[in-house]
Design a protein around this motif. Structure first.
Motif, PDB file in Angstrom:
ATOM      1  N   ASP A 131       4.522  -3.839 -11.149  1.00 48.95           N
ATOM      2  CA  ASP A 131       4.006  -4.785 -10.164  1.00 48.95           C
ATOM      3  C   ASP A 131       5.115  -5.677  -9.620  1.00 48.95           C
ATOM      4  O   ASP A 131       5.158  -5.980  -8.423  1.00 48.95           O
ATOM      5  N   LEU A 132       6.031  -6.117 -10.496  1.00 49.11           N
ATOM      6  CA  LEU A 132       7.131  -6.965 -10.057  1.00 49.11           C
ATOM      7  C   LEU A 132       8.020  -6.226  -9.071  1.00 49.11           C
ATOM      8  O   LEU A 132       8.448  -6.779  -8.057  1.00 49.11           O
ATOM      9  N   PHE A 133       8.274  -4.949  -9.338  1.00 47.24           N
ATOM     10  CA  PHE A 133       9.097  -4.132  -8.435  1.00 47.24           C
ATOM     11  C   PHE A 133       8.423  -4.005  -7.068  1.00 47.24           C
ATOM     12  O   PHE A 133       9.069  -4.147  -6.023  1.00 47.24           O
ATOM     13  N   VAL A 134       7.120  -3.744  -7.060  1.00 51.36           N
ATOM     14  CA  VAL A 134       6.391  -3.592  -5.804  1.00 51.36           C
ATOM     15  C   VAL A 134       6.413  -4.895  -5.014  1.00 51.36           C
ATOM     16  O   VAL A 134       6.649  -4.899  -3.802  1.00 51.36           O
ATOM     17  N   GLU A 169       0.830  -1.206   0.000  1.00 48.63           N
ATOM     18  CA  GLU A 169       0.000   0.000   0.000  1.00 48.63           C
ATOM     19  C   GLU A 169       0.864   1.255   0.000  1.00 48.63           C
ATOM     20  O   GLU A 169       0.580   2.220  -0.719  1.00 48.63           O
ATOM     21  N   LEU A 170       1.925   1.256   0.814  1.00 44.22           N
ATOM     22  CA  LEU A 170       2.817   2.415   0.869  1.00 44.22           C
ATOM     23  C   LEU A 170       3.547   2.622  -0.455  1.00 44.22           C
ATOM     24  O   LEU A 170       3.685   3.756  -0.930  1.00 44.22           O
ATOM     25  N   LEU A 171       4.003   1.528  -1.057  1.00 49.78           N
ATOM     26  CA  LEU A 171       4.720   1.639  -2.329  1.00 49.78           C
ATOM     27  C   LEU A 171       3.802   2.151  -3.437  1.00 49.78           C
ATOM     28  O   LEU A 171       4.239   2.909  -4.316  1.00 49.78           O
ATOM     29  N   HIS A 172       2.540   1.755  -3.399  1.00 52.43           N
ATOM     30  CA  HIS A 172       1.598   2.218  -4.416  1.00 52.43           C
ATOM     31  C   HIS A 172       1.254   3.696  -4.265  1.00 52.43           C
ATOM     32  O   HIS A 172       0.671   4.289  -5.175  1.00 52.43           O
ATOM     33  N   MET A 173       1.622   4.295  -3.126  1.00 54.38           N
ATOM     34  CA  MET A 173       1.406   5.724  -2.932  1.00 54.38           C
ATOM     35  C   MET A 173       2.524   6.558  -3.542  1.00 54.38           C
ATOM     36  O   MET A 173       2.395   7.771  -3.672  1.00 54.38           O
TER      37      MET A 173
END
Length: 337
Positions: free
Chosen positions: A145-148, A127-131
């Motif tokens: 997505d792979l990085f996240v 969730e934090l990375l998607h911010m």
């Protein structure tokens, strides 16, 4: 680290995620209730899945540990004659069949909080990375997505390993005991290590653990998520349990192969000074790698890899399958409560 990190992967969504239904706006209070239910579901599912997986594969896990630490106090001839069947026969003959589960209680005591923290932290880190600008999950992007998954999985593994490390060290020492019982249980081991080696003794090998647990879980998460996405995009109607079992097993094998030498060094560092013995290694992490390579050869860095492989497929498969099944079950049950 190996199994602890490896089985700590998250199965998210299942086949329901593939159905892109229009979202309905719900009251804030209902959303908060669902969020709380989701958190509890993740914690319970993760803890139970990890504990069940470890219990089912405990005999192979103990064999792996015994092989990993053989080079510390064994001569070259003993190492050459070592085999899974020989060691398993010795355990049954000298310690009894129940000895295959030696240290399993502390394994479960470690696994429940470890898995729960690991699964929960992974969801929160995602969730934090998607911010972060550029990583928003507005549309499908495999590279993003792979990085996240990779970064989120690594951070979750480091968080869980740091929070529960003393129990992991105690588990290693209990499992490595053969004919002589120096530590009589979890509490006695914690007290003895703290008294004889100071509180810092409970964190021996933490450096190698953190160095390896991040890549191990990151590989597990990224390989699993990539395989699962590929599978479900081509065969969306396949059983979620079957997908979890297959992809989880393959991700476990990948992470085992990549990080096993670090796990071996970690185990040996955890046993440094155990039972009042003199330290075997007096150098740093890379010095230990060099010493093992010089005395045992390249194969010494992978001592115990075969029982590790044997337990990877059922261990990771059971963990994934249990986690997925429990999440779906709790998702169906909680709205009725």
């Amino acid at each position: 680290m190996q199994t602890e990190a490896r089985v700590g992967v998250v199965v998210e969504g299942g086949p329901r995620a593939l159905n892109s239904q229009p979202k309905q706006h719900k009251p804030l209070q209902q959303q908060q209730q669902q969020s709380q239910i989701g958190t509890v579901s993740q914690l319970v599912s993760g803890g139970v899945a990890g504990a069940l997986s470890k219990s089912c594969t405990a005999p192979l896990a103990r064999l792996t540990i015994l092989f990993q630490v053989q080079g510390m106090h064994s001569d070259v001839a003993t190492l050459r004659n070592a085999s899974i069947w020989h060691e398993a026969s010795r355990i049954i003959r000298e310690e009894g069949f129940r000895a295959f589960w030696k240290g399993n209680l502390v394994t479960i005591a470690h696994r429940l909080p470890y898995s729960s923290v690991n699964f929960y932290a992974y969801e929160r880190y995602k969730e934090l990375l998607h911010m972060i600008p550029g990583l928003e999950s507005k549309r499908e992007n495999m590279g993003r997505d792979l990085f996240v998954h990779f970064v989120g999985g690594g951070l979750a593994g480091i968080t869980a390993a740091s929070a529960t490390y003393p129990l992991d060290l105690v588990r290693t020492r209990l499992a490595a005991q053969t004919n002589v019982t120096y530590y009589r249980g979890i509490w006695h081991a914690l007290q003895t290590i703290s008294r004889e080696e100071s509180v810092l003794g409970l964190y021996k090998g933490l450096g190698a653990t953190l160095l390896g647990v991040g890549p191990s879980i990151a590989i597990s998460f990224s390989v699993y998520e990539s395989l699962r996405s590929f599978w479900q995009s081509h065969r969306p109607h396949d059983s979620t349990v079957a997908v979890s079992l297959a992809c989880g097993s393959l991700s476990g094998i990948a992470s085992s192969t990549a990080t096993f030498p670090l796990d071996l060094v970690r185990r040996r560092k955890q046993l440094e000074g155990a039972g009042g013995r003199a330290p075997v290694y007096t150098t740093g992490l890379f010095g230990i790698f060099k010493q093992i390579y010089q005395t045992e050869g390249f194969r010494g860095l992978y001592r115990g890899i075969m029982p590790e492989y044997y337990k990877v497929v059922p261990g990771v498969g059971i963990c994934f399958m249990t986690y997925e099944t429990l999440k779906l079950f709790l998702a169906d049950v909680t709205p009725k409560l």
